[in-house]
Design an enzyme around this catalytic site. Structure first.
Site, PDB file in Angstrom:
ATOM      1  N   CYS A 136      46.701   8.424 -26.615  1.00  0.00           N
ATOM      2  CA  CYS A 136      46.549   9.100 -25.606  1.00  0.00           C
ATOM      3  C   CYS A 136      47.533  10.722 -25.635  1.00  0.00           C
ATOM      4  CB  CYS A 136      46.658   9.036 -24.448  1.00  0.00           C
ATOM      5  SG  CYS A 136      48.491   7.070 -24.080  1.00  0.00           S
ATOM      6  N   HIS A 250      50.237  12.129 -17.730  1.00  0.00           N
ATOM      7  CA  HIS A 250      51.002  12.033 -19.072  1.00  0.00           C
ATOM      8  C   HIS A 250      51.496  13.660 -18.835  1.00  0.00           C
ATOM      9  CE1 HIS A 250      51.164   8.058 -20.650  1.00  0.00           C
ATOM     10  NE2 HIS A 250      50.284   8.555 -22.287  1.00  0.00           N
TER      11      HIS A 250
HETATM   12  N1  LIG Z   1      46.465   3.107 -20.924  1.00  0.00           N
HETATM   13  C1  LIG Z   1      46.005   4.426 -21.596  1.00  0.00           C
HETATM   14  O1  LIG Z   1      46.343   5.290 -21.053  1.00  0.00           O
HETATM   15  C2  LIG Z   1      45.530   3.622 -23.286  1.00  0.00           C
HETATM   16  C3  LIG Z   1      45.267   4.975 -23.565  1.00  0.00           C
HETATM   17  C4  LIG Z   1      44.750   4.786 -24.995  1.00  0.00           C
HETATM   18  C5  LIG Z   1      44.515   3.979 -25.285  1.00  0.00           C
HETATM   19  N2  LIG Z   1      45.074   2.838 -24.290  1.00  0.00           N
HETATM   20  C6  LIG Z   1      44.759   0.984 -25.308  1.00  0.00           C
HETATM   21  O2  LIG Z   1      43.449   0.882 -24.915  1.00  0.00           O
HETATM   22  C7  LIG Z   1      43.682  -0.651 -25.231  1.00  0.00           C
HETATM   23  C8  LIG Z   1      43.897  -1.238 -23.735  1.00  0.00           C
HETATM   24  O3  LIG Z   1      44.718  -0.549 -22.752  1.00  0.00           O
HETATM   25  P1  LIG Z   1      44.505  -0.816 -21.546  1.00  0.00           P
HETATM   26  O4  LIG Z   1      45.797   0.378 -20.895  1.00  0.00           O
HETATM   27  O5  LIG Z   1      43.844  -0.964 -20.932  1.00  0.00           O
HETATM   28  O6  LIG Z   1      45.686  -2.407 -21.058  1.00  0.00           O
HETATM   29  P2  LIG Z   1      45.740  -3.046 -20.342  1.00  0.00           P
HETATM   30  O7  LIG Z   1      45.562  -2.614 -19.018  1.00  0.00           O
HETATM   31  O8  LIG Z   1      46.878  -4.820 -20.229  1.00  0.00           O
HETATM   32  O9  LIG Z   1      44.404  -4.082 -19.907  1.00  0.00           O
HETATM   33  C9  LIG Z   1      44.199  -4.810 -21.160  1.00  0.00           C
HETATM   34  C10 LIG Z   1      42.578  -5.443 -21.527  1.00  0.00           C
HETATM   35  O10 LIG Z   1      42.396  -6.179 -22.810  1.00  0.00           O
HETATM   36  C11 LIG Z   1      41.531  -7.490 -22.112  1.00  0.00           C
HETATM   37  N3  LIG Z   1      42.153  -8.699 -23.009  1.00  0.00           N
HETATM   38  C12 LIG Z   1      43.593  -8.624 -23.675  1.00  0.00           C
HETATM   39  N4  LIG Z   1      43.752  -9.512 -24.352  1.00  0.00           N
HETATM   40  C13 LIG Z   1      41.968  -9.847 -24.556  1.00  0.00           C
HETATM   41  C14 LIG Z   1      41.199 -10.826 -25.524  1.00  0.00           C
HETATM   42  N5  LIG Z   1      42.333 -11.903 -26.580  1.00  0.00           N
HETATM   43  N6  LIG Z   1      40.140 -10.973 -25.330  1.00  0.00           N
HETATM   44  C15 LIG Z   1      39.825  -9.929 -24.351  1.00  0.00           C
HETATM   45  N7  LIG Z   1      39.809  -9.227 -23.743  1.00  0.00           N
HETATM   46  C16 LIG Z   1      41.378  -9.653 -23.868  1.00  0.00           C
HETATM   47  C17 LIG Z   1      42.347  -8.239 -20.138  1.00  0.00           C
HETATM   48  O11 LIG Z   1      42.134  -8.845 -20.339  1.00  0.00           O
HETATM   49  P3  LIG Z   1      42.187 -10.024 -19.099  1.00  0.00           P
HETATM   50  O12 LIG Z   1      42.603  -8.830 -17.570  1.00  0.00           O
HETATM   51  O13 LIG Z   1      41.654 -10.581 -18.437  1.00  0.00           O
HETATM   52  O14 LIG Z   1      43.776 -10.449 -18.954  1.00  0.00           O
HETATM   53  C18 LIG Z   1      42.445  -6.156 -19.849  1.00  0.00           C
HETATM   54  O15 LIG Z   1      40.845  -6.559 -20.035  1.00  0.00           O
HETATM   55  C19 LIG Z   1      45.121  -0.800 -25.645  1.00  0.00           C
HETATM   56  O16 LIG Z   1      44.847  -0.847 -26.773  1.00  0.00           O
HETATM   57  C20 LIG Z   1      45.662   0.375 -25.339  1.00  0.00           C
HETATM   58  O17 LIG Z   1      46.311   1.239 -26.994  1.00  0.00           O
HETATM   59  C21 LIG Z   1      46.011   2.739 -23.769  1.00  0.00           C
END
Ligand SMILES: NC(=O)c1ccc[n+]([C@@H]2O[C@H](COP(=O)([O-])OP(=O)(O)OC[C@H]3O[C@@H](n4cnc5c(N)ncnc54)[C@H](OP(=O)(O)O)[C@@H]3O)[C@@H](O)[C@H]2O)c1
Length: 343
Positions: A136, A250
């Site tokens: 991001c 950001h």
């Molecule tokens: N946040 C950002 O700005 C951003 C930007 C670019 C990329 N990313 C990437 O996007 C991904 C998610 O980020 P996020 O910020 O959305 O994180 P988050 O809010 O912590 O959400 C994580 C998600 O993944 C699910 N999850 C976790 N472990 C799992 C498993 N073993 N099997 C299936 N589902 C699982 C969670 O489900 P539950 O609710 O059921 O736990 C939740 O839906 C990461 O790889 C991150 O690096 C994030």
């Protein structure tokens, strides 16, 4: 991953990580952009199975991500972290689906396109089933630079980020809310998500430091991914990534040295005409990009465009940008990639 892929038509779509900070925005983007899908499946961890999320006026039931539930998918938008992407991404592809992955699992693989649609849509050509959505902070930093770089190539780039809680997921946003409330009420708060007290504080990005370079993981990603997206593997880039107590969006302070002299007005004109970015550069009123204005916006806000006085050659500019990294830095960019794959 040897099959060749047709364009998608009315695909059966899955959002993997549907309950997360990015997943919720993926679902919203699919709805708001009227993405032409024939069905939508919401997958997350076992913890969320059975809960529901709204989509196009219906409540869709969330299922656990597992071997059985990842079947019959034409397009999977993954945002559940690197582990699930590595385990289930290639499996989805082996079954004939296409994966757009938000995690860092495949971004630097040679045969995986790393795409910002405004910059390198051509990288999708000949993809082998997995397409990576960039980091991001990298997207927010370099999308505004692209219209300048293509006219007057950047020779050296320095970025300093001010990264919001949302970049670390839904739990980090909650930690910022709760720790701020506790601080204001004079109570102690035991942080569990981020490594340092977050309310009224800021700290170096919470990724591990590479002992060889002193750069943390986020900084290394910004450097390597920006080079890959720009197709400029030797571009000198330095990054300092900092987590700030902002809930969402950001900001980045950028210094770019170009091949030829460049006037701030030229940069303003190029940015004003470019897709995905919006000029917010009102010096008279001291009004410039702010995360609070960028939150919920598709465009990255760009301003404070000025000559870098430390470079008397006139080849360097300073800029300040703010972008919603849950949207352009993640969900929106992923859905834009999916739109490019449509027949
Ligand atoms: N946040 C950002 O700005 C951003 C930007 C670019 C990329 N990313 C990437 O996007 C991904 C998610 O980020 P996020 O910020 O959305 O994180 P988050 O809010 O912590 O959400 C994580 C998600 O993944 C699910 N999850 C976790 N472990 C799992 C498993 N073993 N099997 C299936 N589902 C699982 C969670 O489900 P539950 O609710 O059921 O736990 C939740 O839906 C990461 O790889 C991150 O690096 C994030």
């Amino acid at each position: 991953m040897s099959a060749s892929y047709q364009s998608l038509s009315q695909p059966r779509v899955a959002v993997v990580g549907a309950t997360g900070a990015v997943g919720i925005e993926l679902i919203r983007c699919l709805e708001q952009r009227n993405f032409p899908l024939s069905s939508l499946r919401l997958l997350a961890s076992k913890r969320s199975a059975g809960k529901t999320l709204p989509f196009r006026g219906q409540e869709l039931v969330i299922e656990e991500l597992n071997d059985a539930n990842i079947r019959d998918i034409d397009l999977a938008l993954f945002s559940a972290g690197s582990g699930p992407s590595k385990e289930f991404g290639p499996l989805t592809v082996a079954r004939g689906g296409v994966v757009v992955d938000n995690s860092s699992a495949f971004r630097m693989d040679d045969d995986v396109p790393l795409v910002v649609p405004e910059i390198n849509p051509f990288a999708l050509e000949g993809h082998k089933g997995i397409i990576a959505n960039p980091n991001c902070a990298a997207i927010i930093s370099i999308t505004p630079l692209w219209p300048l770089h293509r006219r007057n190539p950047i020779r050296r780039l320095i970025v300093s980020t001010y990264q919001a809680a949302s970049g670390a997921g839904a739990a980090a946003m909650e930690e910022l809310r709760l720790s701020t409330q506790a601080y204001l009420e004079g109570e102690t708060y035991q942080h569990t998500v981020l490594p340092h007290p977050y309310a009224f504080n800021l700290f170096s990005h919470n990724t591990a430091i590479d002992p060889a370079t002193g750069y943390n993981g986020e900084e290394s990603k910004v450097i390597a991914e920006s080079r890959k997206i720009f197709g400029a593997p030797d571009l000198p880039i330095s990054a300092t990534c900092v987590r700030v107590p902002v809930l969402r969006a950001h900001s980045v302070s950028i210094t770019a040295e170009f091949t030829d002299p460049i006037a701030p007005d030229t940069a303003r004109r190029l940015i004003a005409d470019a897709p995905g970015v919006r000029l917010v550069d009102d010096a008279a009123n001291n009004y410039f990009p702010m995360p609070i204005d960028a939150s919920g916006q598709d465009d990255i806000l760009v301003g404070r465009i000025r000559q870098d006085l430390s470079d008397p050659s006139g080849r360097s500019l300073n800029l300040f940008v703010a972008g919603d990294q849950l949207l352009k830095g993640a969900a929106l960019n992923a859905v834009q990639i999916a739109e490019l794959l449509l027949a």
